[in-house]
Design a protein around this motif. Structure first.
Motif, short mmCIF file in Angstrom:
data_model
loop_
_atom_site.label_atom_id
_atom_site.label_comp_id
_atom_site.label_asym_id
_atom_site.label_seq_id
_atom_site.Cartn_x
_atom_site.Cartn_y
_atom_site.Cartn_z
N ILE A 64 19.90 65.27 51.47
CA ILE A 64 19.27 66.58 51.70
C ILE A 64 20.18 67.71 51.22
N PRO A 134 11.94 60.42 58.19
CA PRO A 134 11.91 61.59 59.09
C PRO A 134 11.56 61.16 60.50
N HIS A 139 7.77 66.50 61.90
CA HIS A 139 9.06 67.06 61.50
C HIS A 139 9.13 67.38 60.00
N ILE A 140 8.20 66.81 59.21
CA ILE A 140 8.24 67.10 57.77
C ILE A 140 7.92 68.57 57.48
N CYS A 143 10.71 70.75 58.78
CA CYS A 143 11.89 70.67 57.92
C CYS A 143 11.67 71.54 56.68
N TYR A 219 15.24 67.18 60.28
CA TYR A 219 14.73 65.95 59.67
C TYR A 219 15.13 64.73 60.50
#
Lengths: 262, 333
Positions: A64, A134, A139-140, A143, A219
């Motif tokens: 990330i 994830p 949460h995607i 994020c 994430y």
């Protein structure tokens, strides 16, 4: 606003023209990742966790933060070149907010790089490296929001340093130093978890950890609902502060602008 | 009486110039102790322009005309003085103001090097939010008037300077501005190209009633396009009035170019100013005014005292008139 979005869209499309460029870009990000992944693999030496941090957390953090930092690279000599060559005059002749326009153009370029550089890298890396999924589907998007806010923080720091070219005329050195400092303090080279406590506590008072580390934490599911809200608020706070600072330098800069040549 | 669209009052702008010392020692000294010099680029300039007027700004290099145009277009902040254009204060209300103007810089292209003019115009359409219908109309009109059909799809880097300039001019006009500034639009362009540009500018001024300001040091540009002239030198306004008036003041003025057989001694003639010509000591320029002294009188006086090898009489050219004004030989009010 639709006008500024169209600037982003135009930039996104014009990037499509350089196909060879993004194949190389992906290769660059992948190499960068492999280097750090191997170093930390050696450091872990087969252990499944160090200080409560699992190896897959580290790999995910690297994909990330390193992946995004490479996707968010842009031409930071932009303003300096415009001032040096005097073409800043042309920018000032357009009936748009210069800062906003450049921000959106850069976001167009950044999102292009995320799709065509970051995502392919992550997909390829998932075949050999230990990446975590994830924390949940929800949460995607969360994020993603924190990535966008983090990008704006990063962009504003860059703009502030660039705007010093009104007085200094050459800011290349400063930009290089700034990038190293950001990459260290934002946790792109060393994951935040391994930093000494005093440093981590100090960074908490700076905008740096809201660039890459907030998306990493979201994430991985390290933050619960209220903590996520707090981190968003923190990112927005830094955006507001840095925007005001950038605005100050920009305004005092154009006041003393000397359009060179002709 | 048409409305005043541009009003400028006691405008001043000073630049700080870094004076670089020469040599290695100088360069070291420069780092620790830079020397600055202040230069007044625009010094107390006042004028106003009516809507639909076409005004030529002339002056030698570094006279302050480009700086004035940059302040008028909202790029530079003035040090003092007032500017009001189309009801806006350009440097304060830049974003709203610039939608009303178009600027063409002869030395700085506004269209992107990598794109074709047409692609650049698309970006401009978004920036200025030009309605599709108006955009199409303007584009077709300028493509025809500026004869751009053959190169509108080629990347700008492959265009000739003349073509690029025409593409630049169209770019500055697509949003139908009320005022257009041309900053040396014909610089470096051949005679045919210059003529095309001048004709286009003139046509547009007449048909669309666009106010135009034109800076140049090519007198032909001014003669072919403008009726009003503002002369600037050393930051100060030297003349503001009709082009006709400048020429009229010189209507009865003549120059005799005379080449003598031998070096002329004690050459004094009534009501005439004598100056040297082209480094040739035997050649002299005799300027006079036919209201004060007739050609006949002067020639007689000349022939009686000296032996002349060659001689010609001519009217002063506009270039020469301007040079006289710059060099302070005559004062216009």
């Amino acid at each position: 606003m639709t006008r500024y979005l169209s600037f982003a869209a135009i930039k996104f499309r014009s990037k499509m023209a350089y196909r060879f460029d993004y194949v190389l870009g992906t290769l660059h990000t992948l190499l960068l990742f492999v280097v750090y992944w191997s170093i930390y693999k050696a450091l872990y030496g087969g252990a499944s966790e160090v200080d409560g941090v699992t190896f897959s957390m580290v790999t995910t953090s690297f994909i990330i933060s390193l992946g995004l930092s490479s996707a968010f690279e842009k031409n930071e000599m932009f303003l300096q070149d415009k001032i040096k060559q005097g073409t800043i005059a042309n920018e000032l002749l357009k009936p748009v907010n210069f800062k906003l326009r450049i921000l959106f153009e850069d976001m167009g370029e950044g999102s292009f790089n995320v799709v065509f550089n970051f995502l392919p890298t992550a997909v390829i890396a998932s075949f050999f490296a230990e990446l975590q999924a994830p924390c949940s589907v929800l949460h995607i998007p969360l994020c993603l929001v924190s990535v966008i806010l983090g990008y704006i923080v990063l962009w504003e720091i860059s703009f502030i340093v660039q705007s010093w070219s009104f007085t200094l005329f050459s800011v290349w050195g400063l930009i290089t130093i700034k990038n190293v400092i950001i990459n260290i303090l934002a946790g792109a080279y060393i994951p935040m978890w391994f930093m000494p406590d005093w440093l981590r506590n100090a960074i908490r008072w700076t905008p740096f950890d809201s660039i890459y580390f907030t998306p990493v934490q979201i994430y991985l599911g390290e933050l619960d609902g209220s903590e996520i809200a707090f981190h968003f608020a923190r990112q927005i706070f830094w955006i507001a502060v840095l925007w005001a600072v950038g605005e100050y330098f920009w305004r005092s800069g154009i006041k003393k602008l000397v359009v060179q040549g002709g | 009486m048409t409305e005043k669209i541009i009003e400028v009052n006691s405008l001043c702008k000073t630049f700080k110039i870094h004076k670089r010392a020469t040599g290695f020692k100088g360069a070291v000294k420069d780092i620790f102790h830079p020397a600055y010099e202040r230069k007044k680029a625009v010094d107390n300039v006042t004028f106003s322009i009516n809507e639909g007027e076409m005004v030529g700004f002339i002056g030698p290099n570094g006279a302050g005309k480009s700086t004035t145009v940059k302040m008028l277009s909202g790029i530079l902040y003035p040090d003092s003085g007032d500017i009001k254009v189309a009801g806006y204060i350009p440097y304060k209300q830049r974003k709203e103001y610039v939608a009303n103007i178009g600027v063409v810089f002869g030395q700085k292209s506004q269209i992107s090097w990598d794109l074709s003019p047409l692609d650049s115009y698309e970006v401009i359409r978004h920036i200025y939010r030009i309605p599709p219908k108006k955009y199409k109309e303007n584009l077709e009109r300028y493509t025809e008037l500026l004869d751009m059909g053959s190169f509108i799809n080629q990347p700008v880097r492959q265009l000739s300077l003349g073509q690029r300039m025409r593409a630049d001019i169209a770019a500055a006009l697509l949003h139908s501005p009320r005022i257009v500034f041309f900053d040396e639009p014909t610089i470096g362009i051949d005679v045919v190209g210059k003529d095309k540009i001048r004709k286009f500018i003139k046509t547009l001024n007449q048909t669309d009633n666009i106010t135009m300001i034109f800076t140049t040091h090519d007198m032909q540009d001014i003669e072919k396009t403008c009726e009003r002239l503002i002369i600037i030198d050393d930051g100060k306004k030297l003349y503001d009035g009709s082009l006709e008036n400048v020429k009229k003041g010189y209507r009865s003025s003549r120059i005799i170019e005379a080449e003598f057989e031998s070096l002329p001694v004690s050459l004094t003639l009534p009501h005439a100013v004598i100056s040297n010509a082209d480094n040739n000591e035997l050649k002299k320029l005799i300027s006079f005014n036919t209201d004060e002294v007739s050609v006949n009188e002067l020639m007689t006086a000349l022939m009686n005292t000296h032996n002349i090898k060659d001689l010609s009489i001519r009217e002063p050219e506009i270039d020469a008139i301007i040079r006289d004004i710059y060099e302070g030989r005559i004062v216009m009010n």
